[in-house]
Structures are given as structure tokens and as C-alpha cells.
Write a protein that holds these residues in place. Structure first.
Motif, PDB file in Angstrom:
ATOM      1  N   GLU A 161       0.856  -1.209   0.000  1.00  0.00           N
ATOM      2  CA  GLU A 161       0.000   0.000   0.000  1.00  0.00           C
ATOM      3  C   GLU A 161       0.879   1.241   0.000  1.00  0.00           C
ATOM      4  O   GLU A 161       1.810   1.346   0.804  1.00  0.00           O
ATOM      5  N   ASP A 162       0.589   2.173  -0.902  1.00  0.00           N
ATOM      6  CA  ASP A 162       1.376   3.407  -0.967  1.00  0.00           C
ATOM      7  C   ASP A 162       0.767   4.538  -0.147  1.00  0.00           C
ATOM      8  O   ASP A 162       1.415   5.573   0.036  1.00  0.00           O
TER       9      ASP A 162
ATOM     10  N   ASP B 114      -3.136  -3.395  -2.334  1.00  0.00           N
ATOM     11  CA  ASP B 114      -3.720  -2.219  -2.984  1.00  0.00           C
ATOM     12  C   ASP B 114      -3.525  -2.372  -4.491  1.00  0.00           C
ATOM     13  O   ASP B 114      -2.518  -2.925  -4.941  1.00  0.00           O
TER      14      ASP B 114
ATOM     15  N   ASN C  88      -3.878   0.320  -6.869  1.00  0.00           N
ATOM     16  CA  ASN C  88      -3.213   1.504  -7.434  1.00  0.00           C
ATOM     17  C   ASN C  88      -1.917   1.773  -6.688  1.00  0.00           C
ATOM     18  O   ASN C  88      -1.922   2.313  -5.583  1.00  0.00           O
ATOM     19  N   LEU C  89      -0.814   1.409  -7.310  1.00  0.00           N
ATOM     20  CA  LEU C  89       0.508   1.535  -6.696  1.00  0.00           C
ATOM     21  C   LEU C  89       1.391   2.400  -7.597  1.00  0.00           C
ATOM     22  O   LEU C  89       1.120   2.541  -8.793  1.00  0.00           O
TER      23      LEU C  89
ATOM     24  N   LYS D  25     -12.423   0.283  -1.204  1.00  0.00           N
ATOM     25  CA  LYS D  25     -12.106   1.434  -0.359  1.00  0.00           C
ATOM     26  C   LYS D  25     -13.352   2.312  -0.277  1.00  0.00           C
ATOM     27  O   LYS D  25     -14.121   2.368  -1.236  1.00  0.00           O
TER      28      LYS D  25
HETATM   29 MN    MN Z   1      -2.657   3.220  -3.753  1.00  0.00          MN
END
Ligand code: MN
Length: 130
Positions: free
Chosen positions: A9-10, A53, A55-56, A107
Motif C-alpha cells: 500500500e502506498d 492495494d 493503485n501503486l 475502499k
Molecule cells: Mn494506492
């Protein structure tokens, strides 16, 4: 026996939220802030479950899942992966499952759903992490 979860996770807010929630239930958390790091940690560490996650900042979560599923590390292809998707309406969930994830969550992260989904794969004794 404490179970170890890897979270890729970013977003630092999500990372902190999940860290607190899982440590409160006795899980140990490994943290990776991008996809490449996540794949290498999964190959290097003993991991019982992966939260991923989509979207990284580097490779996306689909690619992370594909690399983990095709890993040569014994057992890693079968470690449960829970995808965390931001755009369930855009087909993220179906793509996550096609890439090898077992289930997905949308999310914003709901802690009760997180506990339920994690415990369905890796039951814990419920003692907080010291
Ligand atoms: Mn992300």
C-alpha cells in the motif's frame, strides 16, 4: 502462533489504519510501499496472507498478484491475496480476481470487514501484538 500479513500500500493513512487494526487482533504486519517491494518481500519473508492495494506507484496490484501467483517460491502461489480496490465499478474487482486475488474489498477500508475477511483465511488467537 502469530500470523504474518504483508500489506502492499502506498497510502500512509491506509497503512496506519490497517496496521493498528491488525495488530490489535494479534497479527504481525509487514509493510511494502510499492509493488516491486511487495513482490520481493513476499518471496523473502514467511507470509500467511497478502493485502494488496491495486493503485501503486510502480507496477499495479494486478501485476503484483500475477508475479506472486507465478513465483517459484514454494507455497507462495497459494498464499491468500485480498485485493483492495478503489474503483469497483470500473471492473477493478473482476481484474483483481482474474490476476489471482482470492477476494476483494472496496475502499474506503471498513475495519470490521477487514477483520472478518482476514480471519476467514488466517484465524488468530486475538491477543494484541505486544
Ligand atoms: Mn494506492
Amino acid at each position: 502462533m502469530r500470523k504474518t500479513i504483508l500489506y502492499v500500500e502506498d497510502n500512509p493513512d491506509n497503512m496506519l489504519l490497517v496496521q493498528r487494526a491488525l495488530e490489535a487482533r494479534g497479527y504481525a504486519l509487514l509493510q511494502a510501499k510499492d509493488g516491486e517491494t511487495g513482490v520481493s518481500m513476499a518471496e523473502r519473508e514467511a507470509v500467511d496472507l497478502i493485502l494488496l492495494d491495486i493503485n501503486l506507484p510502480d507496477i499495479d496490484g494486478y501485476e503484483v498478484a500475477r508475479r506472486i501467483r507465478s513465483s517459484g517460491k514454494s507455497g507462495l502461489a497459494y498464499v491468500p491475496i485480498i485485493a483492495i480496490t478503489a474503483n469497483a465499478l470500473k471492473g477493478d474487482a473482476e481484474k483483481a480476481l482474474a490476476a489471482g486475488c482470492d477476494v476483494y474489498m472496496s475502499k474506503p477500508i471498513n475495519i470490521r470487514e477487514l477483520w472478518a475477511r482476514v480471519e476467514a483465511f488466517v484465524p488468530t488467537d486475538g491477543q494484541p501484538t505486544a
